[in-house]
Design a protein around this motif. Structure first.
Motif, PDB file in Angstrom:
ATOM      1  N   ILE A  24       0.849  -1.189   0.000  1.00 27.74           N
ATOM      2  CA  ILE A  24       0.000   0.000   0.000  1.00 27.74           C
ATOM      3  C   ILE A  24       0.878   1.229   0.000  1.00 27.74           C
ATOM      4  O   ILE A  24       1.835   1.333   0.771  1.00 27.74           O
ATOM      5  CB  ILE A  24      -0.934   0.004   1.219  1.00 27.74           C
ATOM      6  CG1 ILE A  24      -1.900  -1.186   1.118  1.00 27.74           C
ATOM      7  CG2 ILE A  24      -1.697   1.324   1.315  1.00 27.74           C
ATOM      8  CD1 ILE A  24      -2.762  -1.384   2.326  1.00 27.74           C
ATOM      9  N   GLN A  25       0.531   2.137  -0.915  1.00 25.25           N
ATOM     10  CA  GLN A  25       1.241   3.410  -1.003  1.00 25.25           C
ATOM     11  C   GLN A  25       0.191   4.502  -1.133  1.00 25.25           C
ATOM     12  O   GLN A  25      -0.630   4.468  -2.053  1.00 25.25           O
ATOM     13  CB  GLN A  25       2.173   3.396  -2.210  1.00 25.25           C
ATOM     14  CG  GLN A  25       3.054   4.595  -2.316  1.00 25.25           C
ATOM     15  CD  GLN A  25       4.017   4.465  -3.492  1.00 25.25           C
ATOM     16  OE1 GLN A  25       3.948   3.525  -4.277  1.00 25.25           O
ATOM     17  NE2 GLN A  25       4.904   5.423  -3.610  1.00 25.25           N
ATOM     18  N   ASP A  26       0.222   5.442  -0.204  1.00 20.12           N
ATOM     19  CA  ASP A  26      -0.792   6.494  -0.116  1.00 20.12           C
ATOM     20  C   ASP A  26      -2.163   5.846   0.033  1.00 20.12           C
ATOM     21  O   ASP A  26      -2.398   5.115   0.954  1.00 20.12           O
ATOM     22  CB  ASP A  26      -0.709   7.436  -1.318  1.00 20.12           C
ATOM     23  CG  ASP A  26       0.620   8.186  -1.375  1.00 20.12           C
ATOM     24  OD1 ASP A  26       1.149   8.517  -0.300  1.00 20.12           O
ATOM     25  OD2 ASP A  26       1.124   8.412  -2.486  1.00 20.12           O
ATOM     26  N   ASP A  27      -3.077   6.090  -0.913  1.00 17.31           N
ATOM     27  CA  ASP A  27      -4.421   5.527  -0.824  1.00 17.31           C
ATOM     28  C   ASP A  27      -4.661   4.470  -1.904  1.00 17.31           C
ATOM     29  O   ASP A  27      -5.788   4.243  -2.327  1.00 17.31           O
ATOM     30  CB  ASP A  27      -5.468   6.637  -0.917  1.00 17.31           C
ATOM     31  CG  ASP A  27      -5.358   7.432  -2.207  1.00 17.31           C
ATOM     32  OD1 ASP A  27      -4.318   7.310  -2.893  1.00 17.31           O
ATOM     33  OD2 ASP A  27      -6.294   8.170  -2.532  1.00 17.31           O
ATOM     34  N   LYS A  28      -3.574   3.801  -2.340  1.00 16.58           N
ATOM     35  CA  LYS A  28      -3.691   2.785  -3.388  1.00 16.58           C
ATOM     36  C   LYS A  28      -2.995   1.499  -2.955  1.00 16.58           C
ATOM     37  O   LYS A  28      -1.963   1.531  -2.289  1.00 16.58           O
ATOM     38  CB  LYS A  28      -3.076   3.275  -4.693  1.00 16.58           C
ATOM     39  CG  LYS A  28      -3.826   4.453  -5.266  1.00 16.58           C
ATOM     40  CD  LYS A  28      -3.219   4.922  -6.535  1.00 16.58           C
ATOM     41  CE  LYS A  28      -4.038   6.116  -7.013  1.00 16.58           C
ATOM     42  NZ  LYS A  28      -3.358   6.903  -7.981  1.00 16.58           N
ATOM     43  N   GLU A  29      -3.592   0.372  -3.349  1.00 16.06           N
ATOM     44  CA  GLU A  29      -2.972  -0.928  -3.109  1.00 16.06           C
ATOM     45  C   GLU A  29      -2.418  -1.430  -4.433  1.00 16.06           C
ATOM     46  O   GLU A  29      -3.157  -1.607  -5.398  1.00 16.06           O
ATOM     47  CB  GLU A  29      -3.988  -1.919  -2.546  1.00 16.06           C
ATOM     48  CG  GLU A  29      -3.372  -3.265  -2.239  1.00 16.06           C
ATOM     49  CD  GLU A  29      -4.327  -4.224  -1.560  1.00 16.06           C
ATOM     50  OE1 GLU A  29      -3.857  -5.273  -1.099  1.00 16.06           O
ATOM     51  OE2 GLU A  29      -5.542  -3.951  -1.501  1.00 16.06           O
ATOM     52  N   PHE A  30      -1.127  -1.643  -4.487  1.00 21.61           N
ATOM     53  CA  PHE A  30      -0.453  -2.147  -5.675  1.00 21.61           C
ATOM     54  C   PHE A  30      -0.295  -3.652  -5.488  1.00 21.61           C
ATOM     55  O   PHE A  30       0.399  -4.100  -4.579  1.00 21.61           O
ATOM     56  CB  PHE A  30       0.902  -1.477  -5.855  1.00 21.61           C
ATOM     57  CG  PHE A  30       0.799  -0.009  -6.153  1.00 21.61           C
ATOM     58  CD1 PHE A  30       0.772   0.433  -7.459  1.00 21.61           C
ATOM     59  CD2 PHE A  30       0.713   0.919  -5.126  1.00 21.61           C
ATOM     60  CE1 PHE A  30       0.673   1.788  -7.741  1.00 21.61           C
ATOM     61  CE2 PHE A  30       0.604   2.272  -5.400  1.00 21.61           C
ATOM     62  CZ  PHE A  30       0.581   2.710  -6.713  1.00 21.61           C
ATOM     63  N   ILE A  31      -0.938  -4.423  -6.345  1.00 18.25           N
ATOM     64  CA  ILE A  31      -0.931  -5.873  -6.206  1.00 18.25           C
ATOM     65  C   ILE A  31       0.223  -6.422  -7.036  1.00 18.25           C
ATOM     66  O   ILE A  31       0.284  -6.219  -8.248  1.00 18.25           O
ATOM     67  CB  ILE A  31      -2.285  -6.455  -6.625  1.00 18.25           C
ATOM     68  CG1 ILE A  31      -3.378  -5.858  -5.722  1.00 18.25           C
ATOM     69  CG2 ILE A  31      -2.268  -7.977  -6.552  1.00 18.25           C
ATOM     70  CD1 ILE A  31      -4.777  -6.098  -6.156  1.00 18.25           C
ATOM     71  N   ASP A  32       1.131  -7.109  -6.364  1.00 17.82           N
ATOM     72  CA  ASP A  32       2.353  -7.605  -6.989  1.00 17.82           C
ATOM     73  C   ASP A  32       2.216  -9.036  -7.504  1.00 17.82           C
ATOM     74  O   ASP A  32       2.773  -9.377  -8.542  1.00 17.82           O
ATOM     75  CB  ASP A  32       3.515  -7.533  -5.995  1.00 17.82           C
ATOM     76  CG  ASP A  32       3.710  -6.129  -5.455  1.00 17.82           C
ATOM     77  OD1 ASP A  32       3.667  -5.174  -6.260  1.00 17.82           O
ATOM     78  OD2 ASP A  32       3.879  -5.978  -4.238  1.00 17.82           O
ATOM     79  N   GLU A  33       1.494  -9.864  -6.764  1.00 14.96           N
ATOM     80  CA  GLU A  33       1.406 -11.280  -7.119  1.00 14.96           C
ATOM     81  C   GLU A  33      -0.010 -11.780  -6.856  1.00 14.96           C
ATOM     82  O   GLU A  33      -0.620 -11.444  -5.843  1.00 14.96           O
ATOM     83  CB  GLU A  33       2.406 -12.073  -6.278  1.00 14.96           C
ATOM     84  CG  GLU A  33       2.521 -13.501  -6.661  1.00 14.96           C
ATOM     85  CD  GLU A  33       3.922 -13.858  -7.120  1.00 14.96           C
ATOM     86  OE1 GLU A  33       4.079 -14.997  -7.526  1.00 14.96           O
ATOM     87  OE2 GLU A  33       4.825 -13.015  -7.077  1.00 14.96           O
ATOM     88  N   VAL A  34      -0.541 -12.596  -7.793  1.00 16.08           N
ATOM     89  CA  VAL A  34      -1.896 -13.128  -7.671  1.00 16.08           C
ATOM     90  C   VAL A  34      -1.905 -14.633  -7.922  1.00 16.08           C
ATOM     91  O   VAL A  34      -0.995 -15.178  -8.530  1.00 16.08           O
ATOM     92  CB  VAL A  34      -2.867 -12.438  -8.661  1.00 16.08           C
ATOM     93  CG1 VAL A  34      -2.955 -10.954  -8.408  1.00 16.08           C
ATOM     94  CG2 VAL A  34      -2.491 -12.720 -10.094  1.00 16.08           C
TER      95      VAL A  34
END
Length: 81
Positions: A24-34
């Motif tokens: 999570i960075q600021d107000d966003k979730e960056f999804i790295d692996e699914v």
């Protein structure tokens, strides 16, 4: 599996997946692996799957180059009776 790999395997489709790794960075979730649960053919089916998602699962279109989710804080309004 990385999002770039998912996009190559399932071009222009919706996919239901479980989040394996994210940050999570600021107000966003960056999804790295699914972890892919299933590919979905059309938008109606995608909406049904989205409604039935468990925590940590999402439905997303592979037309998007990046896998980023906007986080929203729910602010309730209270009143005294």
């Amino acid at each position: 599996m990385k999002w770039e790999e998912v996009r190559k395997l399932y071009p222009e489709q919706f996919v239901k997946f479980e989040i394996v790794e994210s940050h999570i960075q600021d107000d966003k979730e960056f999804i790295d692996e699914v972890a892919i649960i299933k590919a979905i053919a059309d938008g109606k089916e995608a909406m049904k799957e989205f409604i039935n998602c468990k925590p940590g699962q999402l439905v997303y279109s592979t037309k998007h180059e990046k896998l980023v989710v906007q986080l929203v804080k729910h602010v309730g309004i209270r009143r005294s009776v």
